[in-house]
Design a protein around this motif. Structure first.
Motif, PDB file in Angstrom:
ATOM      1  N   LEU A 104       7.506  -9.427   2.984  1.00 39.31           N
ATOM      2  CA  LEU A 104       8.192  -8.997   1.708  1.00 39.31           C
ATOM      3  C   LEU A 104       8.883 -10.302   1.334  1.00 39.31           C
ATOM      4  O   LEU A 104       9.054 -10.748   0.215  1.00 39.31           O
ATOM      5  N   ARG A 105       9.349 -10.984   2.301  1.00 43.96           N
ATOM      6  CA  ARG A 105       9.946 -12.321   2.039  1.00 43.96           C
ATOM      7  C   ARG A 105       9.109 -13.367   1.313  1.00 43.96           C
ATOM      8  O   ARG A 105       9.390 -14.076   0.549  1.00 43.96           O
ATOM      9  N   GLU A 106       7.854 -13.422   1.885  1.00 46.47           N
ATOM     10  CA  GLU A 106       6.980 -14.288   1.516  1.00 46.47           C
ATOM     11  C   GLU A 106       6.383 -13.955   0.177  1.00 46.47           C
ATOM     12  O   GLU A 106       6.001 -14.776  -0.584  1.00 46.47           O
ATOM     13  N   ALA A 107       6.306 -12.482  -0.152  1.00 44.46           N
ATOM     14  CA  ALA A 107       5.896 -12.091  -1.519  1.00 44.46           C
ATOM     15  C   ALA A 107       6.828 -12.567  -2.494  1.00 44.46           C
ATOM     16  O   ALA A 107       6.416 -12.840  -3.523  1.00 44.46           O
ATOM     17  N   ALA A 108       8.219 -12.125  -2.223  1.00 45.88           N
ATOM     18  CA  ALA A 108       9.192 -12.727  -2.873  1.00 45.88           C
ATOM     19  C   ALA A 108       9.189 -14.009  -3.232  1.00 45.88           C
ATOM     20  O   ALA A 108       9.347 -14.740  -4.568  1.00 45.88           O
ATOM     21  N   ARG A 109       8.991 -14.959  -2.287  1.00 45.55           N
ATOM     22  CA  ARG A 109       8.919 -16.492  -2.392  1.00 45.55           C
ATOM     23  C   ARG A 109       7.739 -16.552  -3.435  1.00 45.55           C
ATOM     24  O   ARG A 109       7.808 -17.663  -4.293  1.00 45.55           O
ATOM     25  N   GLY A 110       6.614 -15.942  -3.143  1.00 45.40           N
ATOM     26  CA  GLY A 110       5.716 -16.200  -4.097  1.00 45.40           C
ATOM     27  C   GLY A 110       5.546 -15.990  -5.472  1.00 45.40           C
ATOM     28  O   GLY A 110       5.078 -16.572  -6.402  1.00 45.40           O
ATOM     29  N   LEU A 111       6.554 -15.025  -5.668  1.00 43.88           N
ATOM     30  CA  LEU A 111       7.041 -14.694  -7.127  1.00 43.88           C
ATOM     31  C   LEU A 111       8.074 -15.589  -7.828  1.00 43.88           C
ATOM     32  O   LEU A 111       8.383 -15.341  -8.802  1.00 43.88           O
ATOM     33  N   GLY A 112       8.421 -16.473  -6.971  1.00 46.17           N
ATOM     34  CA  GLY A 112       9.123 -17.339  -7.372  1.00 46.17           C
ATOM     35  C   GLY A 112      10.791 -17.108  -7.264  1.00 46.17           C
ATOM     36  O   GLY A 112      11.760 -18.055  -7.781  1.00 46.17           O
ATOM     37  N   MET A 113      11.168 -16.455  -6.551  1.00 48.77           N
ATOM     38  CA  MET A 113      12.476 -15.905  -6.083  1.00 48.77           C
ATOM     39  C   MET A 113      13.035 -16.932  -5.314  1.00 48.77           C
ATOM     40  O   MET A 113      12.507 -17.145  -4.127  1.00 48.77           O
ATOM     41  N   GLY A 114      14.152 -17.431  -5.528  1.00 45.91           N
ATOM     42  CA  GLY A 114      14.920 -18.520  -4.673  1.00 45.91           C
ATOM     43  C   GLY A 114      15.651 -17.523  -3.623  1.00 45.91           C
ATOM     44  O   GLY A 114      15.611 -16.393  -3.710  1.00 45.91           O
ATOM     45  N   PRO A 115      16.216 -18.451  -2.687  1.00 48.49           N
ATOM     46  CA  PRO A 115      16.858 -17.725  -1.445  1.00 48.49           C
ATOM     47  C   PRO A 115      17.982 -16.716  -2.010  1.00 48.49           C
ATOM     48  O   PRO A 115      17.949 -15.500  -1.233  1.00 48.49           O
ATOM     49  N   ALA A 116      18.781 -17.123  -2.901  1.00 48.19           N
ATOM     50  CA  ALA A 116      19.696 -15.976  -3.185  1.00 48.19           C
ATOM     51  C   ALA A 116      19.194 -14.865  -3.837  1.00 48.19           C
ATOM     52  O   ALA A 116      19.777 -13.635  -3.653  1.00 48.19           O
ATOM     53  N   ARG A 117      18.188 -15.011  -4.870  1.00 42.97           N
ATOM     54  CA  ARG A 117      17.766 -13.662  -5.262  1.00 42.97           C
ATOM     55  C   ARG A 117      17.052 -12.997  -4.203  1.00 42.97           C
ATOM     56  O   ARG A 117      16.999 -11.629  -4.092  1.00 42.97           O
ATOM     57  N   ARG A 118      15.995 -13.598  -3.163  1.00 36.79           N
ATOM     58  CA  ARG A 118      15.630 -12.836  -2.325  1.00 36.79           C
ATOM     59  C   ARG A 118      16.586 -12.082  -1.462  1.00 36.79           C
ATOM     60  O   ARG A 118      16.543 -10.704  -0.949  1.00 36.79           O
ATOM     61  N   LEU A 119      17.821 -12.686  -1.067  1.00 32.54           N
ATOM     62  CA  LEU A 119      18.699 -12.120  -0.367  1.00 32.54           C
ATOM     63  C   LEU A 119      19.349 -10.818  -1.188  1.00 32.54           C
ATOM     64  O   LEU A 119      19.588  -9.793  -0.628  1.00 32.54           O
ATOM     65  N   LEU A 120      19.793 -11.035  -2.589  1.00 32.22           N
ATOM     66  CA  LEU A 120      20.408  -9.954  -3.067  1.00 32.22           C
ATOM     67  C   LEU A 120      19.288  -8.905  -3.756  1.00 32.22           C
ATOM     68  O   LEU A 120      19.823  -7.780  -3.671  1.00 32.22           O
ATOM     69  N   ARG A 121      18.172  -9.200  -3.964  1.00 36.22           N
ATOM     70  CA  ARG A 121      17.171  -8.423  -4.648  1.00 36.22           C
ATOM     71  C   ARG A 121      16.144  -7.625  -3.763  1.00 36.22           C
ATOM     72  O   ARG A 121      15.804  -6.485  -3.788  1.00 36.22           O
ATOM     73  N   ILE A 122      16.207  -8.168  -2.454  1.00 35.94           N
ATOM     74  CA  ILE A 122      15.079  -7.766  -1.540  1.00 35.94           C
ATOM     75  C   ILE A 122      16.094  -7.538  -0.144  1.00 35.94           C
ATOM     76  O   ILE A 122      15.752  -6.340   0.477  1.00 35.94           O
ATOM     77  N   GLU A 123      16.489  -8.570   0.649  1.00 33.62           N
ATOM     78  CA  GLU A 123      16.624  -8.439   1.934  1.00 33.62           C
ATOM     79  C   GLU A 123      18.206  -7.590   1.908  1.00 33.62           C
ATOM     80  O   GLU A 123      17.905  -6.407   3.089  1.00 33.62           O
ATOM     81  N   LEU A 124      19.238  -7.663   1.383  1.00 38.55           N
ATOM     82  CA  LEU A 124      20.403  -6.910   1.390  1.00 38.55           C
ATOM     83  C   LEU A 124      20.051  -5.372   1.188  1.00 38.55           C
ATOM     84  O   LEU A 124      20.572  -4.590   1.772  1.00 38.55           O
ATOM     85  N   PRO A 125      19.449  -5.180   0.000  1.00 35.18           N
ATOM     86  CA  PRO A 125      18.870  -3.604  -0.281  1.00 35.18           C
ATOM     87  C   PRO A 125      18.164  -2.905   0.816  1.00 35.18           C
ATOM     88  O   PRO A 125      18.490  -1.838   1.262  1.00 35.18           O
ATOM     89  N   LEU A 126      17.221  -3.627   1.522  1.00 35.14           N
ATOM     90  CA  LEU A 126      16.412  -3.076   2.643  1.00 35.14           C
ATOM     91  C   LEU A 126      17.191  -3.066   3.742  1.00 35.14           C
ATOM     92  O   LEU A 126      17.180  -2.104   4.729  1.00 35.14           O
ATOM     93  N   ALA A 127      18.372  -3.828   4.138  1.00 36.14           N
ATOM     94  CA  ALA A 127      19.165  -3.675   5.240  1.00 36.14           C
ATOM     95  C   ALA A 127      20.231  -2.777   5.005  1.00 36.14           C
ATOM     96  O   ALA A 127      20.963  -2.514   5.984  1.00 36.14           O
ATOM     97  N   TRP A 128      20.362  -2.276   3.936  1.00 36.28           N
ATOM     98  CA  TRP A 128      21.672  -1.414   3.476  1.00 36.28           C
ATOM     99  C   TRP A 128      21.723  -0.275   4.341  1.00 36.28           C
ATOM    100  O   TRP A 128      22.666   0.209   4.762  1.00 36.28           O
ATOM    101  N   PRO A 129      20.699   0.471   4.493  1.00 41.96           N
ATOM    102  CA  PRO A 129      21.045   1.757   5.179  1.00 41.96           C
ATOM    103  C   PRO A 129      21.273   1.477   6.757  1.00 41.96           C
ATOM    104  O   PRO A 129      22.191   2.127   7.026  1.00 41.96           O
ATOM    105  N   VAL A 130      20.872   0.456   7.271  1.00 40.32           N
ATOM    106  CA  VAL A 130      21.496   0.076   8.632  1.00 40.32           C
ATOM    107  C   VAL A 130      22.919  -0.354   8.564  1.00 40.32           C
ATOM    108  O   VAL A 130      23.548   0.199   9.513  1.00 40.32           O
ATOM    109  N   THR A 131      23.182  -1.243   7.596  1.00 38.64           N
ATOM    110  CA  THR A 131      24.540  -1.747   7.369  1.00 38.64           C
ATOM    111  C   THR A 131      25.314  -0.424   7.046  1.00 38.64           C
ATOM    112  O   THR A 131      26.694  -0.316   7.680  1.00 38.64           O
TER     113      THR A 131
END
Length: 213
Positions: free
Chosen positions: A108-135
């Motif tokens: 998913l990170r690679e797919a987001a990178r391929g769509l042109g998302m920078g590190p900050a957008r990947r973190l806010l749009r992909i990584e943190l939402p997916l990690a939210w239930p565990v958090t």
């Protein structure tokens, strides 16, 4: 017991509000600190492992000892209570946030990178939402622990229902001593249950529908 509750209902409501306010504000601060630190170290395996180890060790520190250290630093009860409560909460939330971020599929990170998302957008749009239930699960556990620590914080003149418990125990055998201790203890349990229900509702509102259990 009924007469005790009725005669002091205003005081009990105020103490319950103080207790809940202390824990909620500390939980928000602990979440910001824990998640921020998890984000900073999660891409460095050695640092992440070290942070997890520190969390495990830190949670074994007796609350009375930590409150004593905090009181020596801050000199007054409320800041010392907040520092101790935030300390335990941040460690638990950081550990869960690290687990949640580590569980994000690299594809998913690679797919987001391929769509042109920078590190900050990947973190806010992909990584943190997916990690939210565990958090959030870590936040729920932390909230319960923080409730108990906030009660013990009455030892250093912290606010909340813990004062009733200590007052009752110190006068055990005296008038209304048992009622005070029992009321303080049950009050902490009720407030903890209400906060947990609020966090469950928060999870339902904020967890993306596609990843809900």
């Amino acid at each position: 017991m009924t007469d005790y509750l009725l005669e002091r209902r205003s005081q009990l409501a105020f103490l319950a509000f103080q207790h809940l306010s202390l824990v909620v504000q500390s939980l928000v601060l602990a979440t910001l600190l824990g998640v921020t630190f998890a984000v900073l170290v999660q891409r460095r395996p050695r640092l992440a492992a070290f942070a997890t180890g520190v969390s495990s060790v830190g949670l074994t520190i007796p609350s009375f000892a930590l409150l004593g250290i905090a009181l020596a630093i801050f000199r007054t009860g409320v800041p010392a209570a907040v520092a101790a409560v935030v300390f335990y909460g941040a460690l638990l939330i950081m550990r869960n946030a690290l687990v949640g971020l580590a569980g994000v599929d690299p594809a998913l990170r690679e797919a987001a990178r391929g769509l042109g998302m920078g590190p900050a957008r990947r973190l806010l749009r992909i990584e943190l939402p997916l990690a939210w239930p565990v958090t959030l699960a870590g936040m729920r556990v932390a909230a319960q622990l923080m409730m108990g620590v906030a009660a013990v914080a009455a030892y250093v003149s912290g606010p909340g229902l813990g004062g009733l418990v200590f007052s009752g125990l110190s006068r055990l055998g005296g008038a209304n001593s048992l009622e005070a201790a029992v009321t303080g203890t049950l009050g902490v349990l009720v407030v903890a249950l209400l906060l947990d229900l609020a966090l469950v509702a928060l999870g339902r509102l904020t967890t993306p529908r596609g990843i809900r259990a």
